[in-house]
Design an enzyme around this catalytic site. Structure first.
Site, PDB file in Angstrom:
ATOM      1  N   LYS A 222       0.819  -1.221   0.000  1.00  0.00           N
ATOM      2  CA  LYS A 222       0.000   0.000   0.000  1.00  0.00           C
ATOM      3  C   LYS A 222       0.850   1.268   0.000  1.00  0.00           C
ATOM      4  O   LYS A 222       2.039   1.243   0.297  1.00  0.00           O
ATOM      5  CB  LYS A 222      -0.960  -0.002   1.198  1.00  0.00           C
ATOM      6  CG  LYS A 222      -2.163  -0.929   0.981  1.00  0.00           C
ATOM      7  CD  LYS A 222      -3.180  -0.832   2.090  1.00  0.00           C
ATOM      8  CE  LYS A 222      -4.358  -1.777   1.807  1.00  0.00           C
ATOM      9  NZ  LYS A 222      -5.316  -1.794   2.936  1.00  0.00           N
ATOM     10  N   ARG A 257      -3.436  -9.959   5.300  1.00  0.00           N
ATOM     11  CA  ARG A 257      -3.940 -10.013   3.932  1.00  0.00           C
ATOM     12  C   ARG A 257      -2.840  -9.479   3.012  1.00  0.00           C
ATOM     13  O   ARG A 257      -2.490  -8.297   3.096  1.00  0.00           O
ATOM     14  CB  ARG A 257      -5.208  -9.143   3.833  1.00  0.00           C
ATOM     15  CG  ARG A 257      -5.874  -9.135   2.474  1.00  0.00           C
ATOM     16  CD  ARG A 257      -7.078  -8.187   2.460  1.00  0.00           C
ATOM     17  NE  ARG A 257      -7.718  -8.151   1.159  1.00  0.00           N
ATOM     18  CZ  ARG A 257      -7.305  -7.368   0.157  1.00  0.00           C
ATOM     19  NH1 ARG A 257      -6.282  -6.559   0.304  1.00  0.00           N
ATOM     20  NH2 ARG A 257      -7.933  -7.405  -1.003  1.00  0.00           N
TER      21      ARG A 257
HETATM   22  C1  PT1 Z   1      -7.716  -4.347   3.867  1.00  0.00           C
HETATM   23  C2  PT1 Z   1      -8.105  -4.313   2.494  1.00  0.00           C
HETATM   24  C3  PT1 Z   1      -9.212  -5.129   2.119  1.00  0.00           C
HETATM   25  N1  PT1 Z   1      -7.478  -3.554   1.559  1.00  0.00           N
HETATM   26  C4  PT1 Z   1      -9.418  -5.886   4.329  1.00  0.00           C
HETATM   27  N2  PT1 Z   1      -9.846  -5.906   3.053  1.00  0.00           N
HETATM   28  C5  PT1 Z   1      -7.915  -3.574   0.288  1.00  0.00           C
HETATM   29  N3  PT1 Z   1     -10.048  -6.665   5.242  1.00  0.00           N
HETATM   30  C6  PT1 Z   1      -9.004  -4.375  -0.072  1.00  0.00           C
HETATM   31  C7  PT1 Z   1      -3.166   2.438  -1.027  1.00  0.00           C
HETATM   32  O1  PT1 Z   1      -3.264   3.498  -0.406  1.00  0.00           O
HETATM   33  O2  PT1 Z   1      -6.725  -3.611   4.318  1.00  0.00           O
HETATM   34  N4  PT1 Z   1      -8.377  -5.117   4.748  1.00  0.00           N
HETATM   35  N5  PT1 Z   1      -9.632  -5.127   0.830  1.00  0.00           N
HETATM   36  C8  PT1 Z   1      -7.188  -2.739  -0.748  1.00  0.00           C
HETATM   37  N6  PT1 Z   1      -7.340  -1.354  -0.501  1.00  0.00           N
HETATM   38  C9  PT1 Z   1      -6.342  -0.415  -0.676  1.00  0.00           C
HETATM   39  C10 PT1 Z   1      -6.392   0.788   0.027  1.00  0.00           C
HETATM   40  C11 PT1 Z   1      -5.277  -0.675  -1.505  1.00  0.00           C
HETATM   41  C12 PT1 Z   1      -5.381   1.704  -0.098  1.00  0.00           C
HETATM   42  C13 PT1 Z   1      -4.249   0.251  -1.638  1.00  0.00           C
HETATM   43  C14 PT1 Z   1      -4.287   1.440  -0.932  1.00  0.00           C
HETATM   44  O3  PT1 Z   1      -2.157   2.124  -1.693  1.00  0.00           O
END
Ligand code: PT1
Length: 278
Positions: A222, A257
């Site tokens: 991330k 995850r």
């Molecule tokens: C997470 C999660 C998710 N993240 C759970 N499910 C994502 N339970 C999708 C960035 O800033 O942390 N927990 N499902 C993906 N979401 C992101 C958010 C991906 C922010 C990248 C960023 O790079």
């Protein structure tokens, strides 16, 4: 001991679980649309299982910052065939990363054994659906919505507020007939949080432990990792992501995850051996 009953696939683990990410979105940040065909999605799932993934998280709607939602039909078309194919071939539990009640229902009918909802069952009908389906649910904190959540997120105290939100969602679930034992909690890294918020949540993850529910964390690749490494692009964030895994495990995380399953499984095995020692 961690215990999660995924629609009959009962899993008891003496170490934290590794959830492998399977994005079935064309615009996904880490697989560049690579896993769109059913065959490619299946072989990626197989690979993650061979690398030691304990559960596969299938998602068809990108929730990363700035992304727009997809229609119900679009999301169903993406995730249901993939979930059905994985479940027909592989005994590893599958979770569905969705906020839409109809996707939850069809995914569980297709074999999914867990719901992972970044909206924590706040969409109309989601509490009802999850209650009917009787599978474990991961409730995640998000401030705002993906399209705009990174526009100046503000908290008085991020740890206190995220904790309050999650406890409130647990109460809502219980009132809707979903027993506590079915719930997992996730502070939602990078979902309406700036770098300071994310660091504070990670450092203080231990303050969520006394809620008594398994904690899930997702920091893999991330932006928060990139920001700590001079804006490193996504493909250079593995080692930084692994550092966050170690710190989360030390603070009691029950599930991580991640995209990079093989590397993370080694980290989890080594870290949990140390943590289990006297
Ligand atoms: C997470 C999660 C998710 N993240 C759970 N499910 C994502 N339970 C999708 C960035 O800033 O942390 N927990 N499902 C993906 N979401 C992101 C958010 C991906 C922010 C990248 C960023 O790079």
């Amino acid at each position: 001991m961690i215990r999660i009953d995924c629609a009959g696939k009962l899993t008891e683990f003496s170490r934290p679980l590794v959830m492998g990410i399977l994005n079935v979105t064309p615009d996904s940040f880490s697989d560049g649309g690579e896993h769109f065909s059913l065959d490619l999605a299946l072989s990626r799932a197989r690979q993650m299982v061979n690398e030691g993934a304990d559960i596969i998280d299938v998602g068809g709607e990108s929730t990363r910052p700035g992304s727009q939602g997809v229609s119900l039909q679009q999301e169903l078309d993406r995730v249901i065939p993939v979930i059905a194919a994985i479940c027909a071939e592989i005994p590893t539990p599958v979770s569905v990363d969705t906020s839409k009640p109809q996707v939850m229902r069809e995914a569980v009918a297709a074999g999914a054994g867990m719901i992972n909802d970044v909206m924590a069952l706040r969409q109309p009908g989601a509490l009802q659906a999850a209650g009917d389906l009787e599978v474990p649910v991961c409730l995640m904190h998000m401030l705002g919505e993906p399209r705009s959540m990174q526009q100046r997120p503000a908290y008085r105290d991020v740890v206190v507020e995220v904790r309050q939100f999650l406890e409130e969602r647990v109460e809502n679930c219980e009132r809707a007939g979903i027993p506590r034992e079915k719930l997992l909690l996730d502070p939602g890294f990078c979902f309406g949080k700036n770098l300071d918020h994310n660091l504070s949540l990670l450092k203080n993850l231990g303050k969520f432990a006394d809620i008594g529910l398994p904690l899930v964390v997702g920091m893999s690749r991330k932006s928060m990792i990139g920001k700590m490494l001079d804006d490193r692009p996504v493909d250079g964030r593995l080692f930084g992501s692994l550092a966050t895994v170690v710190m989360a495990l030390e603070r009691g995380a029950a599930m991580v995850r991640v995209h990079d399953v093989a590397a993370t499984v080694d980290v989890v095995r080594v870290a949990s051996a140390v943590l289990a020692s006297t």
